[in-house]
Design an enzyme around this catalytic site. Structure first.
Site, PDB file in Angstrom:
ATOM      1  N   GLU A  61       0.845  -1.207   0.000  1.00 58.39           N
ATOM      2  CA  GLU A  61       0.000   0.000   0.000  1.00 58.39           C
ATOM      3  C   GLU A  61       0.880   1.257   0.000  1.00 58.39           C
ATOM      4  O   GLU A  61       0.620   2.219  -0.744  1.00 58.39           O
ATOM      5  CB  GLU A  61      -0.920   0.013   1.236  1.00 58.39           C
ATOM      6  N   CYS A  68      -8.072   4.052   8.089  1.00 60.23           N
ATOM      7  CA  CYS A  68      -9.449   3.807   7.629  1.00 60.23           C
ATOM      8  C   CYS A  68     -10.368   3.466   8.814  1.00 60.23           C
ATOM      9  O   CYS A  68      -9.896   3.010   9.855  1.00 60.23           O
ATOM     10  CB  CYS A  68      -9.473   2.703   6.577  1.00 60.23           C
ATOM     11  N   SER A  91       1.342 -10.110   8.129  1.00 59.72           N
ATOM     12  CA  SER A  91       0.267  -9.129   7.967  1.00 59.72           C
ATOM     13  C   SER A  91       0.532  -7.924   8.866  1.00 59.72           C
ATOM     14  O   SER A  91       0.621  -8.052  10.091  1.00 59.72           O
ATOM     15  CB  SER A  91      -1.077  -9.780   8.322  1.00 59.72           C
ATOM     16  N   SER A 101      -6.991  -9.665   7.464  1.00 61.80           N
ATOM     17  CA  SER A 101      -6.820 -10.675   6.409  1.00 61.80           C
ATOM     18  C   SER A 101      -7.016 -12.092   6.947  1.00 61.80           C
ATOM     19  O   SER A 101      -6.603 -13.059   6.314  1.00 61.80           O
ATOM     20  CB  SER A 101      -5.429 -10.526   5.784  1.00 61.80           C
TER      21      SER A 101
HETATM   22  S1  SF4 Z   1     -10.850  -1.445   4.634  1.00 61.15           S
HETATM   23 FE1  SF4 Z   1      -9.128  -2.921   4.634  1.00 61.15          FE
HETATM   24  S2  SF4 Z   1      -8.185  -2.736   2.606  1.00 61.15           S
HETATM   25 FE2  SF4 Z   1      -9.521  -0.964   2.897  1.00 61.15          FE
HETATM   26  S3  SF4 Z   1      -8.188   0.606   3.667  1.00 61.15           S
HETATM   27 FE3  SF4 Z   1      -9.055  -0.413   5.456  1.00 61.15          FE
HETATM   28  S4  SF4 Z   1      -7.616  -2.025   6.003  1.00 61.15           S
HETATM   29 FE4  SF4 Z   1      -7.098  -1.322   3.923  1.00 61.15          FE
END
Ligand code: SF4
Length: 297
Positions: free
Chosen positions: A132, A196, A224, A268
């Site tokens: 990322e 997020c 992870s 994950s």
């Molecule tokens: S929802 Fe999951 S994939 Fe999307 S930004 Fe958050 S951690 Fe990353």
């Protein structure tokens, strides 16, 4: 074994985040309806068990498009996203591309791009080698820095205009501390807390429950990033914490004296793995067990 009452709580935020779930659903749907071989650019998620299951469905991870010899294939861009130049090169090839970049990662990419266009340098608080972050660096217009936390911000050069952002799975406290340091090296600083929402909820629940637990079991891939961060939080707050990939790693001795047990899992980690861990925990922890499940998301 003990006869005392033992309480096991399973986190409601345990398991796939929406971004990972969406990417997995997408490839499974493609595998169901297409005869083409499906490739993902890098492992779809950081979980060995899931990757093995996907291989059985003819979904394979490659490190580079050069590894794909059969052009009659589909290439899936995973939830972490990739740098824009790399995406442009891939799209110019004669191969079908499906974008499974998480919309919340796209939002960070856009944030970086729009600030970069206004002349801001970017400071990303994250893991330098994480896919990322590699992808996000591509949006900085060549003026990006990656730091793991506040200590590394101190080593950055003086900046006129800087935008500090977080890898989406970053720990809240680390980001805030890094932003405080960044104020000292930048004349003008934009603070974009891009952790997020699913990560925030997971971290909050983990902090709330780890505090009062005798033992926290964190389930997820050792590679992870978000699972490792959860474990680090739990190590600080709970009396004891273990990070395991599967139930096979659970040993009776870790349950000694543990009356309050909290089970959580990274973004994950599949639900079936958390369930296996819960089952083994019931077998090993003792008798008089009460299971509390927090409502799933
Ligand atoms: S929802 Fe999951 S994939 Fe999307 S930004 Fe958050 S951690 Fe990353």
């Amino acid at each position: 074994m003990t006869n005392k009452k033992i309480q096991i709580t399973v986190a409601k935020s345990a398991g796939f985040c929406p971004g990972v779930k969406n990417a997995i659903d997408k490839v499974l749907e493609l595998a169901k309806h297409s005869k083409k071989t499906i490739y993902t650019l890098g492992p779809l998620i950081h979980n060995k068990q899931v990757i093995e299951t996907l291989k059985e469905k003819n979904i394979h991870a490659v490190n580079s498009v050069r590894e794909i010899k059969d052009k009659n294939s589909i290439l899936v861009l995973r939830a972490h996203g990739i740098p824009p130049e790399e995406e442009a090169k891939i799209r110019a090839l004669d191969i079908e591309v499906v974008d499974a970049t998480c919309p919340l990662v796209k939002r960070v990419q856009e944030n970086i791009r729009s600030h970069a266009r206004k002349g801001y340098s970017t400071i990303i608080v994250g893991d330098r080698d994480h896919a990322e972050v590699v992808g996000l660096m591509g949006y900085t217009g060549g003026k990006g820095f990656v730091v793991s936390g506040p200590e590394e911000v101190k080593k950055l050069p003086h900046l006129e205009k800087a935008n500090i952002v977080a890898q989406t799975t970053q720990e809240g406290e680390v980001f805030v501390a890094a932003a405080e340091e960044a104020r000292k090296i930048a004349v003008e600083l934009a603070v974009s807390n891009t952790i997020c929402n699913p990560t925030r909820q997971r971290q909050k629940e983990t902090v709330d429950f780890a505090k009062g637990s005798d033992l926290v079991i964190v389930v997820g891939g050792k590679n992870s990033a978000n699972t490792t961060r959860l474990f680090q939080i739990c190590e600080r707050l709970a009396k004891r914490a273990v990070h395991i990939e599967s139930e096979a790693e659970l040993k009776t001795k870790i349950f000694a004296g543990a009356l309050k047990i909290f089970i959580t899992a990274g973004a994950s980690t599949p639900t079936w793995m958390t369930e296996k861990v819960l089952k083994k925990t019931r077998e090993l922890a003792g008798t008089g067990i009460r299971i509390k499940r927090r409502e799933p998301r």
